[in-house]
Enzyme design. Structure first.
Site, PDB file in Angstrom:
ATOM      1  N   ASP A  13       0.781  -1.253   0.000  1.00  0.00           N
ATOM      2  CA  ASP A  13       0.000   0.000   0.000  1.00  0.00           C
ATOM      3  C   ASP A  13       0.815   1.306   0.000  1.00  0.00           C
ATOM      4  OD1 ASP A  13      -1.896  -1.964   0.268  1.00  0.00           O
ATOM      5  OD2 ASP A  13      -2.844  -1.168   2.064  1.00  0.00           O
ATOM      6  N   LYS A  99      -6.941  -5.066  -2.959  1.00  0.00           N
ATOM      7  CA  LYS A  99      -7.604  -5.681  -1.806  1.00  0.00           C
ATOM      8  C   LYS A  99      -8.623  -4.724  -1.185  1.00  0.00           C
ATOM      9  CE  LYS A  99      -4.058  -4.166   1.365  1.00  0.00           C
ATOM     10  NZ  LYS A  99      -4.864  -3.096   1.969  1.00  0.00           N
ATOM     11  N   CYS A 138      -1.904  -2.655   7.604  1.00  0.00           N
ATOM     12  CA  CYS A 138      -1.814  -3.576   6.465  1.00  0.00           C
ATOM     13  C   CYS A 138      -0.487  -4.329   6.388  1.00  0.00           C
ATOM     14  CB  CYS A 138      -2.129  -2.831   5.175  1.00  0.00           C
ATOM     15  SG  CYS A 138      -3.877  -2.361   5.107  1.00  0.00           S
TER      16      CYS A 138
HETATM   17  C1  VGL Z   1      -4.562   0.812   5.826  1.00  0.00           C
HETATM   18  C2  VGL Z   1      -5.984   1.859   7.292  1.00  0.00           C
HETATM   19  C3  VGL Z   1      -7.025   1.725   6.404  1.00  0.00           C
HETATM   20  C4  VGL Z   1      -3.174   0.340   5.522  1.00  0.00           C
HETATM   21  C5  VGL Z   1      -5.603   0.663   4.941  1.00  0.00           C
HETATM   22  O1  VGL Z   1      -2.813   0.223   4.331  1.00  0.00           O
HETATM   23  O2  VGL Z   1      -2.431   0.078   6.484  1.00  0.00           O
HETATM   24  N1  VGL Z   1      -4.773   1.403   7.007  1.00  0.00           N
HETATM   25  N2  VGL Z   1      -6.821   1.119   5.230  1.00  0.00           N
END
Ligand code: VGL
Ligand code: ZN
Length: 191
Positions: A13, A99, A138
Site C-alpha cells: 500500500d 484488496k 496492512c
Molecule cells: C490501511 C488503514 C485503512 C493500511 C488501509 O494500508 O495500512 N490502514 N486502510
C-alpha cells in the site's frame, strides 16, 4: 542476508493517500519510497498491494477516529489517491494485488480475499519480505497472514512506516509480529 530466487518482496500500500498530503497520511510514508526502489531490483519476485475501496466502503467515517473501522475516506479505486506513490518504481512483471474491494468488510492483509498465497506457492516462493504502509495495519496483517499461509515472513523495518495512533501502536504491532514468528531485518542487511 542473501536474497534467493525463492524470495518475494511484498510492498504494501505505498499509495498517494497514505503519504504526506494524502487523505490518511502516515508520517514519513514518502521516506520509504527510495529505500524500496533501491531494494526491489535485487528480488526476482515483486508484489505491490493496493488498498482499493469502493466509494461507499464501510470503514469510511465523516468523523474518523483513526482506528480500525473508522478512517477518513481513502484509496477509492481508480481515483488519484489510490494511485501508487508517483516515485514508486513498480517493476515490470510485478504482481499488483488489489484488496479491500468489498463494501461490507475491510481487508488489511494482501492475502485476504486475493489469490496472493496461491500465486506465490505456484512460483515456489518460500520467504516473503514485507515492507510498506502502514506498519500497524496492512503491513502487520500481511506479514501475519504470510506466516499463516506457510511462508517465512521477514519485516524490513526501515522500509515501513505506521499510523501509530495511539502512540506505541507500531511497537505493539512489531511485537505481535515477532511473537507470531515474523523475523525482521533492515534494508542494509540485504545483499
Ligand atoms: C490501511 C488503514 C485503512 C493500511 C488501509 O494500508 O495500512 N490502514 N486502510
Ligand atoms: Zn483502507
Amino acid at each position: 542476508m542473501t536474497i534467493e530466487d525463492s524470495d518475494a518482496l511484498i510492498v504494501v500500500d505505498v499509495q498517494v493517500d497514505f503519504c504526506p498530503g494524502g487523505a490518511l497520511a502516515v508520517t514519513g510514508g514518502n521516506e520509504i519510497v527510495p529505500v524500496i526502489n533501491r531494494l526491489a531490483p535485487r528480488f526476482q519476485c515483486h508484489v505491490y498491494t493496493r488498498d482499493w475501496h469502493p466509494a461507499d466502503h464501510c470503514c469510511f467515517s465523516e468523523t474518523p477516529q483513526w482506528v480500525d473501522g473508522s478512517w477518513p475516506r481513502h484509496c477509492v479505486r481508480d481515483t488519484p489517491g489510490a494511485a501508487f506513490h508517483p516515485d514508486l518504481a513498480v517493476l515490470p512483471g510485478a504482481l499488483i494485488v488489489s484488496k479491500a474491494e468489498h463494501r461490507d468488510r475491510d481487508a488489511y492483509s494482501g492475502f485476504d480475499g486475493t489469490e496472493l498465497a496461491a500465486t506465490l506457492r505456484e512460483m515456489n516462493i518460500r520467504r516473503a519480505f514485507v515492507c510498506g504502509l502502514a506498519t500497524d495495519y496492512c503491513v502487520k496483517a500481511t506479514a501475519l497472514d504470510g506466516v499463516k499461509h506457510g511462508f517465512e515472513a521477514i519485516l524490513i523495518e526501515d522500509a515501513c512506516r505506521g499510523v501509530d495512533l495511539p502512540a506505541g501502536s507500531v511497537a505493539r504491532a512489531v511485537e505481535e509480529m515477532r511473537a507470531a514468528g515474523v523475523t525482521k531485518c533492515s534494508s542494509g542487511d540485504l545483499a
